[in-house]
Every structure is written in structure tokens, then in C-alpha cells.
Scaffold this motif. Structure first.
Motif, mmCIF file in Angstrom:
data_model
loop_
_atom_site.group_PDB
_atom_site.id
_atom_site.type_symbol
_atom_site.label_atom_id
_atom_site.label_comp_id
_atom_site.label_asym_id
_atom_site.label_seq_id
_atom_site.Cartn_x
_atom_site.Cartn_y
_atom_site.Cartn_z
ATOM 1 N N VAL A 68 0.713 -1.287 0.163
ATOM 2 C CA VAL A 68 -0.040 0.075 0.094
ATOM 3 C C VAL A 68 1.281 1.311 0.221
ATOM 4 C CG1 VAL A 68 -1.596 1.443 1.625
ATOM 5 C CG2 VAL A 68 -2.368 -0.515 0.937
ATOM 6 N N LEU A 69 1.759 1.000 0.958
ATOM 7 C CA LEU A 69 2.763 2.570 0.447
ATOM 8 C C LEU A 69 3.656 2.455 -0.248
ATOM 9 C CD1 LEU A 69 3.856 2.419 4.646
ATOM 10 C CD2 LEU A 69 2.456 4.024 3.629
ATOM 11 N N LYS A 70 3.435 1.717 -1.050
ATOM 12 C CA LYS A 70 4.643 1.458 -2.162
ATOM 13 C C LYS A 70 3.380 2.609 -3.278
ATOM 14 C CE LYS A 70 7.110 -2.230 -3.855
ATOM 15 N NZ LYS A 70 7.297 -3.334 -4.207
ATOM 16 N N ALA A 71 2.451 1.667 -3.486
ATOM 17 C CA ALA A 71 1.488 2.091 -4.146
ATOM 18 C C ALA A 71 0.925 3.230 -4.003
ATOM 19 C CB ALA A 71 -0.006 1.902 -3.978
ATOM 20 N N VAL A 72 1.715 4.659 -2.730
ATOM 21 C CA VAL A 72 1.339 6.037 -2.174
ATOM 22 C C VAL A 72 2.855 6.612 -2.814
ATOM 23 C CG1 VAL A 72 1.254 7.376 0.080
ATOM 24 C CG2 VAL A 72 -0.414 5.236 0.204
ATOM 25 N N GLU A 73 3.409 6.059 -2.750
ATOM 26 C CA GLU A 73 4.891 7.025 -2.556
ATOM 27 C C GLU A 73 5.024 6.293 -4.592
ATOM 28 O OE1 GLU A 73 7.989 4.644 -0.093
ATOM 29 O OE2 GLU A 73 7.404 3.511 -2.195
ATOM 30 N N GLU A 74 4.049 5.826 -5.289
ATOM 31 C CA GLU A 74 4.372 6.129 -7.104
ATOM 32 C C GLU A 74 2.549 6.943 -7.812
ATOM 33 O OE1 GLU A 74 3.470 2.162 -9.061
ATOM 34 O OE2 GLU A 74 5.215 1.127 -7.196
ATOM 35 N N GLY A 75 2.019 6.961 -6.384
ATOM 36 C CA GLY A 75 1.092 8.322 -6.885
ATOM 37 C C GLY A 75 0.163 7.409 -7.100
ATOM 38 N N LEU A 76 -0.602 5.970 -7.356
ATOM 39 C CA LEU A 76 -1.873 5.268 -7.204
ATOM 40 C C LEU A 76 -2.657 5.094 -6.143
ATOM 41 C CD1 LEU A 76 0.314 2.442 -8.582
ATOM 42 C CD2 LEU A 76 -1.190 4.151 -10.402
ATOM 43 N N LEU A 77 -1.960 5.342 -5.248
ATOM 44 C CA LEU A 77 -2.931 5.602 -3.241
ATOM 45 C C LEU A 77 -2.783 6.874 -2.625
ATOM 46 C CD1 LEU A 77 -3.249 2.283 -2.685
ATOM 47 C CD2 LEU A 77 -4.995 3.085 -4.333
#
Length: 326
Positions: A68-77
Motif C-alpha cells: 500500500v505504501l509503495k502504491a502511495v509513493e507511486e501516486g496510485l493511492l
């Protein structure tokens, strides 16, 4: 290390069939130990460093939180996204407060969702995922919730466009371990066999073997690699690590903080955090003191009906804290 005696006694007295223990220090060497059996029945099998343990709820911080945090870093979440933003079919015929629950609340177990339900008795695969989405879950007082992490697993599948079992994993981890390298868990009455290489958690099994709350398998070396990365600040970006370590009551995002009667022991520092799993696994991180440890066991083999592991975990945590020092 003095902890060796505690662990040798636990195996000799039958507290667990086998165990793997490891300690890592920031910038230092690791201490590891493998004792006892990977399997008692139907035939004894010695535990080796190559064996993968069913990590049960360690899936929550070591996989789901990280992804989840990786997806936040990538702007997906974004952590403050409402659940319905990514699962728009959620309770589509009902105006329900669950639609507005944030991803942050699910990660921190503050959503008020129930802890658990026997979903595996209702179906499997895609049909069960739809049941998970359409059930009008009651929201009450905040509690540790498998249901919340199942929903987070569905969010990850949606934003990545692939099933969780197809996500790339660090070395030493798998959702589909080779049977011959998997540590045995329970002689499962529901499935009618000793579980080896398939997830112990019934709901994760019914969801396809990989879910947001359980399903991950790992070697001791793999788990210690993740703990070392957390200690050294390389697990995620500095901004994501800072967010992960922000307190939410007696928890961080996913992780448990030290509290009275904690399984990690009374000598743990006030900033210590960790997590346990039903199969008999636990990890603890001491960010200020610069060390972390993992205790992986197959305590549910061949049955889940056994004494609590909290006394052993507390003894290990206190012994390590006393020996490693501040």
C-alpha cells in the motif's frame, strides 16, 4: 546468546515442534538458529534454513502495508482515499459508512470493522471476493480486523491489475512455496489433511491462497532481510517510513506498539513495535536500540489447540533486550 537456552528448552519440552530464531543489528551481523522439526506427522522432518514458514498475519505488515505504501509513493493511492474510490462496486445498493472508510483506517485497525468471520463457509474465489464487497459489514468500536486487510488486498489487486499471488516478492518469500520446503501446520479438519505448502488461514485459502491478511510464506533469512531494511531506513522512502511510524493509539500503521502486558516483553523500549501470527510467528523491531528479532515456529502443528506462546515470546524479548542493551 543466552536466548539459545530458552529456545532449546521450548523445543525439548514440546512447546513447539520446531523454530527458527534470528537477530539482526543495524549495520551488524545476524545471529540465526534453527531447531527441531519442520514436521512431526505423518513422518518427522528436520527443520533447515531453506524451509519457509506460514507467516499468517505477518502478511499484514510485511506485504500488505508495504505494498500500500509503495502504491502511495507511486501516486496510485493516498492513505486518506475512501475505500469506495478504488472499489466503486462496494455495497452499490446501500448507503453505508464503510464506503467512506479510509485506507489509513484499515491499515491502523481503526475502521470499526469486525475482527473475523468464517467467510470460507460461504464460497471461494471470485464469488467470495464479491461477497466480501457486498456484505453490509457492521462498524463498531475499533478492533484488530482481518476483514479490513482482506479489503486492502482487493484494493491492491485493483490498482495493480493483477492477483496478489502474482505480485513480485523479495527473495525468501512466496505465496506458493514448494511443498517439500514448506513447514507443516495443522492437520486441518476442514480440508482433511496436514497442511504443507498451502496457507493455514481458512479465509485466505478460500480467497485463492493469497490475501491481504494472510497467505505469505517466508524463510528466516527473508524475514530478517526485511527487518534489517526497516532498521536501516531502506524498506521504503523516508517519507513513507515516517508515515508508517506515526502512532495511531496503541498501533502504528499495521504494527503493534508496546503496551502493558505486551507479548514483546517488559524490557522492550517504548518505541518498540512488532507483530505476531496465528501459526506461531512473531517479529519485533527496536528502532532506537538498533536491533530486531524474528521467532518463527510451527506451533499449530499438528493442532491449533495448544498453550499461548506469549510467555515464550516475552522471555525471548526480555532476554534479547537485556543482552543487547540500550
Amino acid at each position: 546468546m543466552r536466548v539459545r537456552g530458552l529456545l532449546e528448552r521450548a523445543v525439548a519440552e514440546g512447546v513447539v515442534p520446531g523454530l527458527a530464531f534470528g537477530l539482526v543489528r543495524r549495520g551488524g551481523e545476524a545471529f540465526t538458529l534453527h531447531l527441531g522439526l519442520a514436521q512431526r506427522v505423518p513422518e518427522p522432518e528436520a527443520l533447515t534454513p531453506r524451509h519457509l514458514f506460514d507467516l499468517a498475519s505477518l502478511t499484514k505488515p510485511l506485504f500488505t502495508l508495504k505494498e500500500v505504501l509503495k502504491a502511495v509513493e507511486e501516486g496510485l493511492l493516498d492513505l486518506d482515499d475512501p475505500l469506495s474510490q478504488h472499489l466503486p462496486e462496494l455495497l452499490w445498493l446501500k448507503d453505508h459508512p464503510l464506503k467512506g472508510v479510509s485506507l489509513r483506517a484499515l491499515l491502523a485497525h481503526t475502521s470499526g470493522l469486525p475482527a473475523w468471520e468464517a467467510l470460507y463457509a460461504l464460497g471461494e474465489g471470485e464469488a467470495l471476493k464479491q461477497r466480501l464487497l457486498q456484505h453490509p459489514w457492521p462498524l463498531g468500536e475499533p478492533t484488530y480486523s482481518d476483514i479490513g486487510y482482506m479489503l486492502l488486498g482487493l484494493v491492491l489487486e485493483r490498482v495493480r491489475g493483477r492477483p496478489l499471488a502474482a505480485f513480485p516478492l523479495p527473495q525468501g518469500f512466496s505465496f506458493r512455496p514448494p511443498r517439500e520446503l514448506a513447514v507443516a501446520t495443522e492437520a486441518c479438519p476442514w480440508r482433511g489433511r496436514v497442511l504443507k505448502g498451502e496457507v493455514h488461514d481458512e479465509n485466505a485459502y478460500a480467497l485463492g491462497g493469497a490475501a491481504g491478511h494472510a497467505g505469505l510464506f517466508g524463510t528466516l533469512e527473508g524475514v530478517l532481510g526485511e527487518l534489517r531494511a526497516i532498521l536501516e531506513g531502506t524498506w521504503l522512502s523516508p517519507a513513507a517510513m515516517e508515515e508508517m511510524l506515526r502512532p495511531h493509539g496503541d498501533r502504528l500503521l499495521s504494527w503493534e506498539r508496546k503496551r502493558p502486558g505486551w507479548w514483546g516483553g517488559s524490557l522492550a523500549s517504548e518505541r518498540a513495535f512488532g507483530h505476531t501470527g496465528f501459526t506461531g510467528v512473531a517479529v519485533l523491531v527496536e528502532p532506537e536500540r538498533g536491533y530486531a528479532w524474528a521467532l518463527l515456529t510451527n506451533a499449530v502443528h499438528p493442532t491449533r489447540h495448544r498453550p499461548s506462546l506469549h510467555p515464550l515470546r516475552r522471555a525471548v524479548g526480555n532476554s534479547v533486550a537485556a543482552e543487547v542493551g540500550p
